[in-house]
Enzyme design. Sequence first.
Site: not given
Length: 298
Positions: A147, A171, A240, A243, A266, A275
């Site tokens: 990210r 995150k 992004h 990504r 994730h 995806y």
Amino acid sequence: MSYQESFINFLKYEKRYSPHTVTAYENDLDQFVEFITKMVGDFIAQNVDAKLVRSWVVSLMEKDISPRSVARKVTSVMSFYNYLMKEQVVVNNPCVNIPLPKVRKKLPNFVEESNLAHLLDDGMFSNDFKGIRDKFIVSLLYGTGIRLAELRGLKERDFNTKEYLIRVLGKRQKERIIPYPREINTLLQEYVEARNKLIGFKTEFLLVTEKGTQVYEKLVYRVVKSNLEKVTSLEKKSPHVLRHTYATHLLNKGADLNAVKELLGHSNLAATQVYTHTTFEKLHESYKQAHPRGGKND
């Protein structure tokens, strides 16, 4: 301290959400409180019922706010009430069973493999500090799928150049280790030499401006956009998108979905499964071209 402030502090310090996410929750909650106050004269969390929430949702839709944004706002308020239930302030969550407008799933944009190969392999970056840094940025984003915030936070010690692994703080301060392409080592060495020659001192963060300060978000956006414009006509050209491209290309080459989930950081598989829609389209196209009867009866 109000219940709203307590909730925001909970998101900041216990859930450790990013400043961007916390601000989004705060804005959504402020809009909700403002609406309820206009409707009934005062905001008392315990007095809000499903009817008031439905009225708020209708008002948002009448303002032509996108279904995706409406859904996000309701989710923010639902999280607030879940917090209040946990704190035993309220008994029920008025957002439960609130009908939401259907959100049309957008397939992630990605850059074709040949286009990125052209950008990275065919001398499209200058040989000065800026060109070396910008190529390194694009290569890192595409080669690791990290990210924007993770890219900005990188330090030299995060690279294991012998094993071709990079340590990333994602995150909620979750650490993960990601393999990277071998050419990243060469780019890393070239970049560090160019940086040290230009600014003459060691920096805390790996990626810096020409003045030696940590690269900022708009700069990275600008770097990615200006370089992707050379090879793609995609409307959106952001970090992004690289990504998305990383994940799509991995799956197109047969990577395991769970492995891609871990590489992307994730928290659940649903976020990664988006995806597979893109890769399925690719597989279907390949089948039609390769199978003797694949193009019949489409």
